[in-house]
Design an enzyme around this catalytic site. Structure first.
Site, mmCIF file in Angstrom:
data_model
loop_
_atom_site.group_PDB
_atom_site.id
_atom_site.type_symbol
_atom_site.label_atom_id
_atom_site.label_comp_id
_atom_site.label_asym_id
_atom_site.label_seq_id
_atom_site.Cartn_x
_atom_site.Cartn_y
_atom_site.Cartn_z
ATOM 1 N N GLU A 1 9.972 -1.028 -5.294
ATOM 2 C CA GLU A 1 11.248 -1.509 -4.775
ATOM 3 C C GLU A 1 11.365 -3.030 -4.796
ATOM 4 O OE1 GLU A 1 14.124 -0.827 -0.848
ATOM 5 O OE2 GLU A 1 12.153 0.112 -0.943
ATOM 6 N N ARG B 1 25.651 7.834 -3.320
ATOM 7 C CA ARG B 1 25.496 7.347 -1.952
ATOM 8 C C ARG B 1 26.494 6.252 -1.576
ATOM 9 N NH1 ARG B 1 18.861 7.112 -1.528
ATOM 10 N NH2 ARG B 1 18.562 9.369 -1.318
ATOM 11 N N THR C 1 17.638 13.459 5.245
ATOM 12 C CA THR C 1 17.565 13.485 3.790
ATOM 13 C C THR C 1 18.831 13.996 3.120
ATOM 14 O OG1 THR C 1 16.405 14.451 1.895
ATOM 15 C CG2 THR C 1 16.448 15.755 3.880
ATOM 16 N N GLU D 1 20.259 16.741 -5.486
ATOM 17 C CA GLU D 1 20.783 15.720 -4.589
ATOM 18 C C GLU D 1 21.967 15.019 -5.238
ATOM 19 O OE1 GLU D 1 17.488 13.234 -3.474
ATOM 20 O OE2 GLU D 1 16.588 14.772 -2.214
ATOM 21 N N LYS E 1 0.020 -4.671 5.050
ATOM 22 C CA LYS E 1 0.472 -5.502 6.168
ATOM 23 C C LYS E 1 0.269 -4.816 7.512
ATOM 24 C CE LYS E 1 4.886 -6.544 6.589
ATOM 25 N NZ LYS E 1 6.186 -7.216 6.383
ATOM 26 N N SER F 1 0.812 -1.221 0.000
ATOM 27 C CA SER F 1 0.000 0.000 0.000
ATOM 28 C C SER F 1 0.841 1.265 0.000
ATOM 29 C CB SER F 1 -0.923 -0.001 1.232
ATOM 30 O OG SER F 1 -0.160 -0.103 2.432
ATOM 31 N N ALA G 1 9.652 8.746 3.169
ATOM 32 C CA ALA G 1 10.591 9.315 2.197
ATOM 33 C C ALA G 1 10.610 10.825 2.333
ATOM 34 C CB ALA G 1 10.177 8.913 0.785
ATOM 35 N N GLN G 2 11.795 11.387 2.495
ATOM 36 C CA GLN G 2 11.900 12.822 2.753
ATOM 37 C C GLN G 2 12.221 13.626 1.490
ATOM 38 O OE1 GLN G 2 14.886 13.175 5.794
ATOM 39 N NE2 GLN G 2 13.591 12.289 7.393
ATOM 40 N N GLY G 3 13.232 13.166 0.745
ATOM 41 C CA GLY G 3 13.838 14.003 -0.283
ATOM 42 C C GLY G 3 12.914 14.526 -1.357
ATOM 43 N N ALA H 1 0.434 -11.199 3.490
ATOM 44 C CA ALA H 1 0.411 -12.219 2.442
ATOM 45 C C ALA H 1 1.346 -13.353 2.870
ATOM 46 C CB ALA H 1 0.854 -11.632 1.113
ATOM 47 N N ARG I 1 21.386 3.063 -6.744
ATOM 48 C CA ARG I 1 20.247 3.933 -7.065
ATOM 49 C C ARG I 1 20.611 5.397 -6.847
ATOM 50 N NH1 ARG I 1 16.250 6.625 -4.273
ATOM 51 N NH2 ARG I 1 16.810 5.724 -2.260
ATOM 52 N N HIS J 1 22.047 4.177 3.158
ATOM 53 C CA HIS J 1 21.951 5.628 3.150
ATOM 54 C C HIS J 1 23.034 6.181 4.064
ATOM 55 C CE1 HIS J 1 20.440 9.707 3.388
ATOM 56 N NE2 HIS J 1 19.578 9.417 2.439
ATOM 57 N N HIS K 1 19.114 1.009 3.453
ATOM 58 C CA HIS K 1 18.090 1.946 3.026
ATOM 59 C C HIS K 1 17.239 1.470 1.856
ATOM 60 C CE1 HIS K 1 16.160 5.789 2.406
ATOM 61 N NE2 HIS K 1 16.683 5.933 1.203
#
Length: 535
Positions: free
Chosen positions: A370, A285, A254, A119, A36, A14, A47-49, A160, A381, A239, A346
């Protein structure tokens, strides 16, 4: 199992990927979303960025593609990168239509102009964001839209367990899933014409992670057991900057701070990133995380520090209100002192192999977000490409499902779930011990820096744990902790075997035994025992 639900489309997960897909499909299909935990507990919410897309006239799709390919260390799929970058703006405009309020800035012409940040790995400012809580803005907006739709049913607190395939048909399609209703503590079945895995990543396999507790690799493990290939599981992104404080939990700092000029410092206040990479704090990263890890081990330090105190307090509070509030609650004033940070697991760059329509190897089974391997991220990434991937591939999968969904097809009964020979567990402590052991040795042996010996030790421990957990699973009734541990141990095995296969250092996979990068980049592909081209 005495209860079965039926639907056209079952979406397991979700977050941004699952909710976006549901909204695209619900005009012409009955959709069930399986969550879940509570709807707000996924990685998207935290998620911030922001989300990367070309909105600046000085930027270009070609530049976005080039930056992504460089960050991916030669392992990205060029067609996927091009496809994602080309569709980025349209997907962002769709989000804006749904009501996501990205930050804007004054424009002399009176036109709407979005504030774009930069970024690590990006050569231009192309990150749309909602202050420093972009994921929260996206998640809350999509949830509101989903809840208003009368053809979408939401099942919260449902795990599930496993996917169901119809072995009576020659192509053995996926026809639904067994699920654990945590509210009623019973197993139920969901029959669906199309099943989509949107379960996120597997960073909970590590002791230190920025992810919420639900990131236990469920979709990857279920797809593997169902007969799907996985790829590039060795590429786990750590991260660089997770808040280091005993009361901070898994709070992420972030990358946008470094995009706005924050500096990484040693405990003595000296800067160190220019010694590791000419891009300094804006290096990809993997480079930044390894540099921090190296300095911590060299100095025997518990953490490094991220300093943006040279910016004005007004700037900091305006652009990073969530981080400012969090750090202040812990007694850290980021307007005049540095923030203690450590790397943390991360993002899972590998996953279930899919095509450009989100289809897996199993008929009627899709994977997006993901959980999937698309080839977009390669060996590392690039920042703010993750939510973008969710949006682009949710839309691609929606188009394929709309074209292939058989509305005349009826619903059928799933094979019954047999729990006639299991009992309630009186040894839950066994699960907890195995859980902690798994996450600790994955951190120590399969972390930021690896060796062949460490990987061999990790594989040996995983194989022992698998036997214990399989025995436990066969004899006791399922529970949330048991299901997650079963999946995490399976994902751990896949990560280790992929890492042992790669005889080089590339991107996020760094091994002291093979420190050089091979001249030709190869995808690491694993096939389950029950894999066949006929599926």
């Amino acid at each position: 199992m005495n209860h079965q639900h039926n639907c056209d489309v079952l979406i397991i997960g979700s977050g941004a990927a699952g909710l976006t897909l549901a909204l695209h499909l619900a005009q012409n299909a009955d959709v069930v979303i399986l969550s879940k935990g509570k709807m707000y507990e996924g990685s998207t919410f935290y998620a911030q960025g922001g989300i990367a897309a070309v909105f600046d006239e000085n930027d270009s799709i070609e530049s976005h593609v080039a930056d992504t390919l460089i960050a991916g260390a030669g392992l990205c799929d060029g067609r996927t990168v091009q496809y994602t970058a080309e569709n980025a703006r349209a997907c962002l405009e769709w989000l804006i239509e749904q009501g996501v309020a990205f930050d804007q800035e004054d424009n002399a012409n009176g036109d709407v102009k979005y504030h774009l940040t930069r970024e690590g790995g990006h050569s231009h400012r192309r990150i749309l964001h909602a202050a420093d809580a972009t994921g929260q803005a996206v998640q809350t907006t999509l949830i509101e839209r989903v809840k208003r739709h009368n053809r979408i049913r939401i099942f919260e607190r449902y795990n599930a367990i496993d996917l169901v395939r119809d072995h009576k048909q020659s192509n053995k399609p996926c026809i639904g899933a067994y699920v654990w209703n945590r509210n009623a503590e019973k197993v139920e079945g969901i029959y669906a014409k199309k099943v989509i895995l949107a379960t996120g990543g597997a960073s909970k396999v590590y002791q230190y992670t920025s992810n919420p507790d639900i990131a236990s690799g469920d979709g990857i493990a279920m797809a593997w057991r169902a007969g799907c290939r996985v790829a590039n599981m060795e590429f786990n992104q750590f991260h660089p900057t997770c808040l280091f404080h005993p009361e901070a939990g898994n709070f992420l700092i972030t990358e946008a701070l470094r995009g706005e000029g924050a500096i990484l410092r040693r405990p003595d206040g000296s800067r160190f990133m220019p010694s590791f990479d000419e891009r300094a704090e804006l290096a990809p990263r993997d480079i930044v995380a390894r540099a921090i890890d190296f300095e911590m081990k060299r100095l025997g330090a518990d953490c490094m520090y991220l300093d943006i105190s040279h910016k004005s307090p007004e700037f900091i509070k305006q652009h990073f209100p969530t981080i400012y509030e969090k750090t202040m609650s812990l007694g850290i004033d980021m307007t005049n002192s540095p923030i203690p940070i450590v790397p943390a697991a991360h993002y899972t760059c590998g996953g279930v192999m899919i095509n450009q329509q989100g289809q897996t190897d199993v008929n009627n089974l899709y994977a997006i977000g993901e959980v999937a391997y698309t080839g977009l991220h390669g060996a590392n990434r690039m920042a703010s490409n993750s939510l973008l991937e969710c949006l682009v591939f949710a839309r691609a999968a929606a188009k394929d499902i709309e074209q292939t969904l058989d509305h005349k097809q009826g619903y059928h009964a799933l094979p019954p779930w047999d729990e006639s020979r299991v009992i309630d567990s009186d040894e839950e402590v066994v699960i907890q011990h195995n859980w902690h052991e798994l996450r600790l040795f994955m951190w120590d042996y399969v972390g930021i820096v690896r060796t062949t010996k460490r990987l061999e030790r990790a594989l040996h421990r995983v194989e022992l744990l698998q036997k214990e957990i399989d025995e436990y699973y066969r004899h006791f009734r399922v529970s949330n902790n048991l299901l997650e541990l079963r999946n995490l141990v399976q994902v751990a095995e896949l990560i280790i075997k992929c890492a042992m296969t790669r005889k080089e250092s590339r991107g996020l996979h760094y091994t002291l035994d093979y420190p050089e990068m091979l001249p030709k980049a190869q995808v690491t592909e694993l096939r389950p025992v029950n894999y066949s081209f006929e599926t």
